[in-house]
Design an enzyme around this catalytic site. Structure first.
Site, PDB file in Angstrom:
ATOM      1  N   HIS A 237       0.840  -1.202   0.000  1.00 43.82           N
ATOM      2  CA  HIS A 237       0.000   0.000   0.000  1.00 43.82           C
ATOM      3  C   HIS A 237       0.874   1.250   0.000  1.00 43.82           C
ATOM      4  CE1 HIS A 237       0.276   1.223   4.331  1.00 43.82           C
ATOM      5  NE2 HIS A 237       0.324  -0.077   4.597  1.00 43.82           N
TER       6      HIS A 237
ATOM      7  N   ASP B  96       6.272   2.042   6.533  1.00 42.66           N
ATOM      8  CA  ASP B  96       4.920   1.484   6.417  1.00 42.66           C
ATOM      9  C   ASP B  96       4.133   2.359   5.446  1.00 42.66           C
ATOM     10  OD1 ASP B  96       2.427   0.395   6.806  1.00 42.66           O
ATOM     11  OD2 ASP B  96       2.231   1.023   8.889  1.00 42.66           O
TER      12      ASP B  96
ATOM     13  N   GLU C 163      -4.991   2.094   2.556  1.00 39.98           N
ATOM     14  CA  GLU C 163      -4.937   0.935   3.453  1.00 39.98           C
ATOM     15  C   GLU C 163      -5.059   1.373   4.906  1.00 39.98           C
ATOM     16  OE1 GLU C 163      -2.954  -2.095   6.116  1.00 39.98           O
ATOM     17  OE2 GLU C 163      -2.503   0.026   5.791  1.00 39.98           O
ATOM     18  N   GLU C 164      -4.434   2.500   5.240  1.00 34.36           N
ATOM     19  CA  GLU C 164      -4.376   2.941   6.631  1.00 34.36           C
ATOM     20  C   GLU C 164      -5.732   3.399   7.167  1.00 34.36           C
ATOM     21  OE1 GLU C 164      -1.997   2.456   8.525  1.00 34.36           O
ATOM     22  OE2 GLU C 164      -0.126   2.394   7.379  1.00 34.36           O
TER      23      GLU C 164
ATOM     24  N   ASP D  97       3.624  -6.169   3.579  1.00 30.01           N
ATOM     25  CA  ASP D  97       3.478  -5.026   4.476  1.00 30.01           C
ATOM     26  C   ASP D  97       4.502  -5.168   5.586  1.00 30.01           C
ATOM     27  OD1 ASP D  97       2.447  -2.739   5.762  1.00 30.01           O
ATOM     28  OD2 ASP D  97       0.374  -3.331   5.383  1.00 30.01           O
TER      29      ASP D  97
ATOM     30  N   HIS E  82       4.440   3.381  12.910  1.00 30.02           N
ATOM     31  CA  HIS E  82       3.586   4.564  13.038  1.00 30.02           C
ATOM     32  C   HIS E  82       4.251   5.660  13.875  1.00 30.02           C
ATOM     33  CE1 HIS E  82      -0.581   2.942  11.641  1.00 30.02           C
ATOM     34  NE2 HIS E  82       0.418   2.492  10.885  1.00 30.02           N
TER      35      HIS E  82
END
Length: 372
Positions: A85, A195, A227-228, A250, A337
């Site tokens: 993603h 990510d 995606e997030e 991922d 994150h």
């Protein structure tokens, strides 16, 4: 390229697995191109420009999901998609105060504990520099204080009042933390947005490998959007593409740093190879394909249990149409994150080799359904 940069992707004792300059530059371009969920277009252009070199065809859909394809042997009649993603977490301007500060909301799973005191860019028509304010420790009653939620935090762009701020930005402009790609010791690399720029980098690697080997399977590389915020892009492209199998690449949590809670400590280590997930969306036939391909390619892999859901695009692919066999392949990542995510570039080289081996073996391994 500096001497330090040239060592980023060197794998000690095995130069055949070291990342060449083109692939290094591609990853760096991905990592330095902001791509928050819902605003992925610029990052998708970087990805498409790269995969066009070895794709037979490329296309995008209405929301910006991007697909590149290697046309396999028609007699084989097997297709496999390798996906990542394109989007990253971030913030969005939701209000402008009378004093000229920007109130923000979260895009995806933004971490409120690491946002204050960060340099940011507001991606307005012309990018605007700012900072997420943090009152000095001298002025705070910090005993027992708690972290403010994202919607209680603010960006300071230096504007003197609401009118001046409105001249610079608009409500709905996305905001990303301003960081740099930084090599750590040996093969470790730190950056914002690992990510999942490493996932779309790996999907491109799978396509490149398939094209160079002219594998029998039709191979799709896919860079999904949003995606997030709920694996939304994968829901769209999974239905449209309808491959025989989908491999979602991922990041996954490396659990080898010292502050991981004991109950969450798992077997995933940085530098120990790609992670093959088992359970839930992960189709047993594709688990077998990945493990067999890893053995054939002499690639070390780690195993991870996902008893309920993977939290990746695999969760969308495996329920698309009447069910697409899916698998989540993870790249170990520390500090997910946050603005300082860390990966090991040996894992990136290894996941590229693994996906290439899976593409080569896909035609012989199909069909992928359960034999009951």
């Amino acid at each position: 390229m500096s001497d330090t940069e040239s060592r980023w992707f060197q794998v000690s004792g095995n130069q055949s697995r070291s990342m060449d300059d083109d692939r290094h530059a591609f990853l760096t371009d991905l990592l330095t191109t902001p791509s928050p969920s819902g605003f992925e277009a610029v990052g998708q252009r970087v990805w498409l420009d790269y995969v066009r070199q070895f794709a037979d065809e490329v296309w995008t859909d209405e929301y910006g999901n991007a697909v590149a394809v290697h046309d396999g042997n028609a007699d084989a009649d097997v297709s496999i998609a390798f996906t990542g993603h394109a989007d990253e977490i971030g913030y969005i301007v939701r209000d402008i105060t009378e004093d000229g500060f920007l109130r923000i909301g979260a895009i995806g799973g933004a971490d409120r504990t690491v946002s204050k005191g960060q340099h940011v860019t507001v991606h307005a028509e012309t990018p605007v520099a700012g900072v997420i304010g943090q009152t000095a420790i001298h002025l705070r009653d910090y005993e027992g204080e708690e972290y403010d939620d994202i919607d209680e935090q603010f960006v300071d762009v230096g504007a003197d009042g609401e009118e001046e701020a409105h001249d610079l930005v608009e409500v709905g402009d996305p905001v990303t933390v301003e960081t740099r790609v930084r090599p750590l010791h040996e093969t470790r690399l730190a950056a914002r947005g690992m990510d999942n720029r490493v996932g779309i980098w790996a999907a491109a690697e799978a396509l490149r490998s398939a094209a160079e080997a002219d594998v029998d399977a039709t191979v799709y590389a896919v860079s999904t959007v949003q995606e997030e915020v709920g694996v939304q892009g994968a829901k769209m492209v999974g239905f449209d593409l309808d491959p025989d199998a989908a491999i979602a690449v991922d990041v996954t949590h490396a659990t080898d740093n010292p502050d991981i809670p004991g109950k969450r400590t798992g077997p995933v280590e940085l530098g120990a190879g790609p992670v093959v997930s088992r359970g839930s969306a992960n189709h047993p036939s594709l688990v077998d394909l990945a493990r067999d391909a890893a053995e054939d390619a002499d690639v070390d892999v780690q195993l991870q249990a996902t008893g309920t859901r993977t939290g990746t695009d695999a969760d969308a692919f495996y329920t698309a149409r009447s069910g697409i066999p899916a698998l989540n392949v993870g790249i170990p990542n520390r500090y997910m994150h946050t603005p300082v995510e860390v990966v090991d570039t040996e894992d990136l080289d290894a996941v590229g080799e693994l996906l290439g081996a899976m593409a080569a073996a896909a035609a012989d391994a199909a069909p992928f359904g359960l034999d009951l």
